[in-house]
Design a protein around this motif. Structure first.
Motif, PDB file in Angstrom:
ATOM      1  N   GLY A 204      57.913  23.384  46.165  1.00  0.00           N
ATOM      2  CA  GLY A 204      56.486  23.096  46.333  1.00  0.00           C
ATOM      3  C   GLY A 204      56.241  22.088  47.437  1.00  0.00           C
ATOM      4  N   ASP A 205      57.084  21.068  47.514  1.00  0.00           N
ATOM      5  CA  ASP A 205      56.972  20.051  48.547  1.00  0.00           C
ATOM      6  C   ASP A 205      57.197  20.661  49.935  1.00  0.00           C
ATOM      7  OD1 ASP A 205      56.656  17.396  49.488  1.00  0.00           O
ATOM      8  OD2 ASP A 205      58.822  17.137  49.572  1.00  0.00           O
ATOM      9  N   ARG A 206      58.166  21.551  50.047  1.00  0.00           N
ATOM     10  CA  ARG A 206      58.462  22.189  51.327  1.00  0.00           C
ATOM     11  C   ARG A 206      57.279  23.036  51.806  1.00  0.00           C
ATOM     12  NH1 ARG A 206      63.209  23.379  54.020  1.00  0.00           N
ATOM     13  NH2 ARG A 206      64.494  22.756  52.219  1.00  0.00           N
ATOM     14  N   ILE A 207      56.696  23.825  50.901  1.00  0.00           N
ATOM     15  CA  ILE A 207      55.565  24.681  51.274  1.00  0.00           C
ATOM     16  C   ILE A 207      54.395  23.845  51.762  1.00  0.00           C
ATOM     17  CG2 ILE A 207      53.828  26.277  50.362  1.00  0.00           C
ATOM     18  CD1 ILE A 207      56.017  27.361  48.475  1.00  0.00           C
ATOM     19  N   ALA A 208      54.065  22.779  51.019  1.00  0.00           N
ATOM     20  CA  ALA A 208      52.947  21.923  51.405  1.00  0.00           C
ATOM     21  C   ALA A 208      53.201  21.249  52.750  1.00  0.00           C
ATOM     22  CB  ALA A 208      52.702  20.876  50.323  1.00  0.00           C
ATOM     23  N   GLU A 230      47.975  24.516  48.185  1.00  0.00           N
ATOM     24  CA  GLU A 230      47.872  24.547  46.727  1.00  0.00           C
ATOM     25  C   GLU A 230      47.439  25.916  46.237  1.00  0.00           C
ATOM     26  OE1 GLU A 230      46.335  22.175  42.796  1.00  0.00           O
ATOM     27  OE2 GLU A 230      45.837  21.355  44.776  1.00  0.00           O
ATOM     28  N   ALA A 231      46.481  26.531  46.956  1.00  0.00           N
ATOM     29  CA  ALA A 231      46.044  27.871  46.561  1.00  0.00           C
ATOM     30  C   ALA A 231      47.188  28.876  46.656  1.00  0.00           C
ATOM     31  CB  ALA A 231      44.872  28.310  47.433  1.00  0.00           C
ATOM     32  N   VAL A 232      48.088  28.679  47.633  1.00  0.00           N
ATOM     33  CA  VAL A 232      49.201  29.608  47.817  1.00  0.00           C
ATOM     34  C   VAL A 232      50.212  29.511  46.677  1.00  0.00           C
ATOM     35  CG1 VAL A 232      51.229  30.089  49.253  1.00  0.00           C
ATOM     36  CG2 VAL A 232      48.994  29.750  50.319  1.00  0.00           C
ATOM     37  N   ILE A 233      50.520  28.285  46.250  1.00  0.00           N
ATOM     38  CA  ILE A 233      51.550  28.141  45.209  1.00  0.00           C
ATOM     39  C   ILE A 233      50.981  28.202  43.801  1.00  0.00           C
ATOM     40  CG2 ILE A 233      52.989  26.752  46.753  1.00  0.00           C
ATOM     41  CD1 ILE A 233      52.241  24.291  45.177  1.00  0.00           C
ATOM     42  N   ALA A 234      49.648  28.163  43.672  1.00  0.00           N
ATOM     43  CA  ALA A 234      49.022  28.098  42.347  1.00  0.00           C
ATOM     44  C   ALA A 234      49.406  29.239  41.407  1.00  0.00           C
ATOM     45  CB  ALA A 234      47.500  28.015  42.482  1.00  0.00           C
ATOM     46  N   PRO A 235      49.402  30.507  41.856  1.00  0.00           N
ATOM     47  CA  PRO A 235      49.682  31.583  40.889  1.00  0.00           C
ATOM     48  C   PRO A 235      51.086  31.547  40.315  1.00  0.00           C
ATOM     49  CG  PRO A 235      49.628  32.452  43.126  1.00  0.00           C
ATOM     50  CD  PRO A 235      49.104  31.043  43.187  1.00  0.00           C
ATOM     51  N   ALA A 236      52.017  30.903  41.022  1.00  0.00           N
ATOM     52  CA  ALA A 236      53.401  30.849  40.545  1.00  0.00           C
ATOM     53  C   ALA A 236      53.779  29.483  39.996  1.00  0.00           C
ATOM     54  CB  ALA A 236      54.355  31.228  41.678  1.00  0.00           C
ATOM     55  N   MET A 237      52.851  28.524  40.043  1.00  0.00           N
ATOM     56  CA  MET A 237      53.103  27.184  39.484  1.00  0.00           C
ATOM     57  C   MET A 237      51.945  26.876  38.541  1.00  0.00           C
ATOM     58  SD  MET A 237      53.940  23.682  41.580  1.00  0.00           S
ATOM     59  CE  MET A 237      54.681  22.262  40.746  1.00  0.00           C
ATOM     60  N   ALA A 283      41.175  21.409  43.620  1.00  0.00           N
ATOM     61  CA  ALA A 283      42.186  21.917  42.685  1.00  0.00           C
ATOM     62  C   ALA A 283      41.593  22.849  41.632  1.00  0.00           C
ATOM     63  CB  ALA A 283      42.912  20.757  42.013  1.00  0.00           C
ATOM     64  N   GLY A 284      40.386  22.542  41.166  1.00  0.00           N
ATOM     65  CA  GLY A 284      39.765  23.370  40.143  1.00  0.00           C
ATOM     66  C   GLY A 284      39.513  24.789  40.615  1.00  0.00           C
ATOM     67  N   ASN A 285      39.150  24.936  41.902  1.00  0.00           N
ATOM     68  CA  ASN A 285      38.924  26.276  42.438  1.00  0.00           C
ATOM     69  C   ASN A 285      40.230  27.029  42.622  1.00  0.00           C
ATOM     70  OD1 ASN A 285      35.919  26.581  43.075  1.00  0.00           O
ATOM     71  ND2 ASN A 285      36.361  24.584  43.984  1.00  0.00           N
ATOM     72  N   SER A 286      41.303  26.317  42.988  1.00  0.00           N
ATOM     73  CA  SER A 286      42.616  26.968  43.075  1.00  0.00           C
ATOM     74  C   SER A 286      43.046  27.470  41.708  1.00  0.00           C
ATOM     75  CB  SER A 286      43.663  25.987  43.621  1.00  0.00           C
ATOM     76  OG  SER A 286      43.368  25.605  44.946  1.00  0.00           O
ATOM     77  N   SER A 287      42.782  26.681  40.671  1.00  0.00           N
ATOM     78  CA  SER A 287      43.155  27.078  39.313  1.00  0.00           C
ATOM     79  C   SER A 287      42.297  28.222  38.803  1.00  0.00           C
ATOM     80  CB  SER A 287      43.030  25.875  38.364  1.00  0.00           C
ATOM     81  OG  SER A 287      43.958  24.876  38.697  1.00  0.00           O
ATOM     82  N   LEU A 289      41.118  30.596  40.668  1.00  0.00           N
ATOM     83  CA  LEU A 289      41.327  31.790  41.489  1.00  0.00           C
ATOM     84  C   LEU A 289      42.310  32.769  40.850  1.00  0.00           C
ATOM     85  CD1 LEU A 289      40.760  33.263  44.147  1.00  0.00           C
ATOM     86  CD2 LEU A 289      42.497  31.818  45.241  1.00  0.00           C
ATOM     87  N   PHE A 290      43.314  32.253  40.144  1.00  0.00           N
ATOM     88  CA  PHE A 290      44.354  33.113  39.575  1.00  0.00           C
ATOM     89  C   PHE A 290      44.483  32.880  38.070  1.00  0.00           C
ATOM     90  CE2 PHE A 290      45.676  32.027  43.927  1.00  0.00           C
ATOM     91  CZ  PHE A 290      45.779  33.295  44.492  1.00  0.00           C
ATOM     92  N   LEU A 291      44.706  33.952  37.340  1.00  0.00           N
ATOM     93  CA  LEU A 291      44.878  33.848  35.887  1.00  0.00           C
ATOM     94  C   LEU A 291      46.045  32.941  35.530  1.00  0.00           C
ATOM     95  CD1 LEU A 291      44.320  34.747  32.958  1.00  0.00           C
ATOM     96  CD2 LEU A 291      45.728  36.767  33.404  1.00  0.00           C
ATOM     97  N   THR A 292      47.131  33.003  36.310  1.00  0.00           N
ATOM     98  CA  THR A 292      48.338  32.253  35.982  1.00  0.00           C
ATOM     99  C   THR A 292      48.407  30.899  36.680  1.00  0.00           C
ATOM    100  OG1 THR A 292      49.455  33.530  37.728  1.00  0.00           O
ATOM    101  CG2 THR A 292      49.738  34.271  35.461  1.00  0.00           C
ATOM    102  N   ALA A 293      47.280  30.426  37.229  1.00  0.00           N
ATOM    103  CA  ALA A 293      47.289  29.140  37.937  1.00  0.00           C
ATOM    104  C   ALA A 293      47.084  27.949  37.011  1.00  0.00           C
ATOM    105  CB  ALA A 293      46.213  29.126  39.026  1.00  0.00           C
ATOM    106  N   ALA A 294      46.705  28.180  35.761  1.00  0.00           N
ATOM    107  CA  ALA A 294      46.476  27.077  34.825  1.00  0.00           C
ATOM    108  C   ALA A 294      46.645  27.582  33.399  1.00  0.00           C
ATOM    109  CB  ALA A 294      45.082  26.478  35.012  1.00  0.00           C
TER     110      ALA A 294
END
Length: 573
Positions: A204-208, A230-237, A283-287, A289-294
């Motif tokens: 996650g740190d590398r991607i950011a 954050e939006a990119v890694i949200a669905p998998a984290m 962050a709330g919008n990133s969460s 956006l995807f079912l698995t983001a939160a």
């Protein structure tokens, strides 16, 4: 350094029990001081967050403050930061004491119990409701009151509620514990382990950092880089709190300090305050956006299913409905905050070079990072196409976790160390179980019919009722210190009210779920990530409340306007 707000330490511990995996991040920002930052503190010296043998997160903020710190003791202490073993042990004992090890807090305990007793013995039972249902409602309300007032840690208080329901013979033992086999709850638990994998490997740190390198020439570009990453890694984290504490706070802290922006200091306005606010509000919008983001997203759909609302291809349906309003909000938030909460430093020409040096220092992508990437792509693919393949979401998550364990990215001690995961399993299961039984016993239907009749007296159309109920659901979050707790307490009831008022079922379920993510940035206690970002010391409390309210209105306009048009186009109403 600015002193901690009164009660902050106990509040941060409260979050540990509710949402956040990373209480250490919060405390570390208070243990470090501005005079520890030497002129050599740079983003290039920051390293990805590391985990001690005990499984605790070591904030990369500390690692950037002491570039010579190479050895981390097994208890998770950094000697080079100047914290002695005895001092740390005393702090841990004090924190343990503050967290409620001396028993229940008397006044919150009395109030929480009194609410249940008053409902049970002094409020007349409606004729439509059975005695068992009314008694369970009293226990449930007492449990919810305890979530708000915190006489004990959340898991402990939920266990007391569960015990009461069994001792009073309100629920049978098997019924009371039935939710512990709930697939969604286990999916949430596994999501905590995925989040640990992102932090442990440094992926996650590398991607950011790559996004900082590509977009970081100006402060506004830097903010967009962090927001997009954050939006990119949200669905998998699948944890907003894990993303905040394990990835983005350490990066923002390092960037701010290198730019002369220090926490608890007038210089915080140079860069740190803006970056914190922008990331927090986005962050709330990133969460959403995807079912698995939160974690709370999964719980919302499970509760909707218990009320008879089955959404086909849930991952795809969720993303389609959220995509346009969420993306508009993500693009608008950094710019709006740049105008209403501007940073003093407008240009950051050194940030891309610093990020490049940091990436060079990190070295090539490790084997464990590649395994993490492959596993997450595999899991997300199964989440997207699972319905067609006949593979449940929780089975996809179990397969992903099995791969991480087999290939050594995670070990079982990592899983055992995730106290938040096991704590969530305990209190989530209690709340979901009680909420499910309240639905089965007719309480939710009775309450929704009462509200619907009240709204009918005002002759409200379903769109008007929809607006009123959504606003009420959102505003009530000022009373909650947990998004998931709010869902467990109120989602089913509000969804039933929507249905009774004639609001289309799928629209009701999704809109309430999206709202659940958006109110996570209302206050400094509204979510786990709120505690993490506020604890960094860059933003003053009045600014948190002011910006939280302003952005809540802006999000309501975007989601209510753009969302309404988009949802009409998709045929949700």
């Amino acid at each position: 350094m600015r002193s901690s707000p009164k009660g902050w330490r106990s509040l941060s511990l409260h979050y540990y029990n509710n949402d956040t995996l990373y209480n250490e991040v919060i405390n570390s920002t208070h243990l470090s001081s501005a005079n520890q930052v030497s002129s050599s503190t740079q983003l290039t010296s920051a390293r990805p967050p590391q985990l001690s043998k005990s499984g605790k997160l070591i904030s990369s903020t500390h690692l950037s403050l002491a570039t010579s710190a190479q050895q981390i003791r097994s208890a998770g202490l950094l000697q080079q930061v100047g914290i002695s073993s005895s001092h740390q042990i005393e702090n841990e004992k004090k924190l343990s004491s503050d967290s409620g090890s001396q028993g229940a807090k008397f006044v919150p305990f009395v109030i929480s119990v009194a609410i249940g007793l008053i409902v049970r013995f002094f409020v007349p039972k409606p004729v439509e409701v059975t005695q068992q249902a009314w008694q369970l409602l009293a226990i449930f309300l007492s449990t919810i009151a305890g979530l708000v007032l915190s006489p004990l840690p959340v898991g402990a208080w939920a266990f007391l509620g569960l015990t009461t329901s069994i001792v009073t013979k309100t629920l049978a033992f098997s019924t009371a514990f039935s939710a512990f086999t709930n697939e969604v709850i286990w999916l949430i638990v596994i999501s905590f382990f995925f989040a640990r994998g992102f932090v442990k490997t440094g992926l996650g740190d590398r991607i950011a950092t790559y996004f900082v390198k590509w977009l970081g020439k100006s402060t506004l570009g830097l903010s967009y880089g962090l927001t997009i990453s954050e939006a990119v890694i949200a669905p998998a984290m699948p944890s907003t709190t894990a993303r905040a504490g394990g990835v983005f706070l350490p990066i923002i802290k390092s960037l701010s300090l290198s730019g002369g922006s220090k926490p608890g200091d007038p210089s915080s306005k140079k860069l740190g305050s803006y970056l914190i606010q922008s990331q927090f509000q986005s962050a709330g919008n990133s969460s959403a956006l995807f079912l698995t983001a939160a974690a709370q997203n999964l719980l919302c759909l499970k509760l909707a299913e218990e009320l008879g609302i089955k959404i086909a291809s849930p991952w795809v349906s969720w993303f389609k409905a959220a995509s346009l309003p969420a993306l508009v909000s993500l693009l608008a938030t950094p710019f709006i905050l740049y105008k209403i909460f501007p940073p003093e430093t407008k240009d950051t020409p050194e940030a891309p070079a610093m990020a490049a040096k940091k990436l060079e220092k990190m070295g090539p992508v490790t084997k464990n990072e590649w395994v993490m990437v492959g596993t997450m792509l595999f899991a997300v693919t199964l989440w997207v196409f699972g319905d067609a393949l006949g593979i449940a979401s929780v089975v996809a998550a179990m397969l992903g976790l099995s791969i991480l364990l087999l290939l050594g990215v995670l070990d079982w001690d990592d899983c055992l160390s995730e106290k938040s995961a096991w704590d969530t399993l305990a209190w989530f299961a209690v709340l979901v179980g009680m909420a499910g039984q309240l639905t089965n016993l007719g309480i939710v239907t009775w309450m929704s019919n009462c509200v619907a009749k009240s709204l009918a007296t005002f002759s409200l159309s379903w769109p008007a009722a929809f607006g009123v109920l959504q606003a009420a659901y959102f505003s009530i979050h000022y009373l909650f210190a947990s998004q998931t707790g709010h869902v467990g307490a109120l989602y089913s009831a509000f969804l039933a009210m929507h249905l009774a008022s004639g609001v289309p079922a799928v629209l009701s379920a999704l809109a309430l779920a999206y709202n659940t993510n958006l109110f996570g940035a209302l206050t400094h206690y509204s979510s786990g990530q709120a505690a993490v970002y506020y604890g960094a010391g860059y933003v003053d409390l009045p600014d948190i409340f002011k910006i939280g309210l302003i952005m809540a209105v802006i999000n309501a306009i975007i989601w209510g306007g753009v969302g309404a048009v988009w949802w009409k186009f998709l045929g949700l109403y």
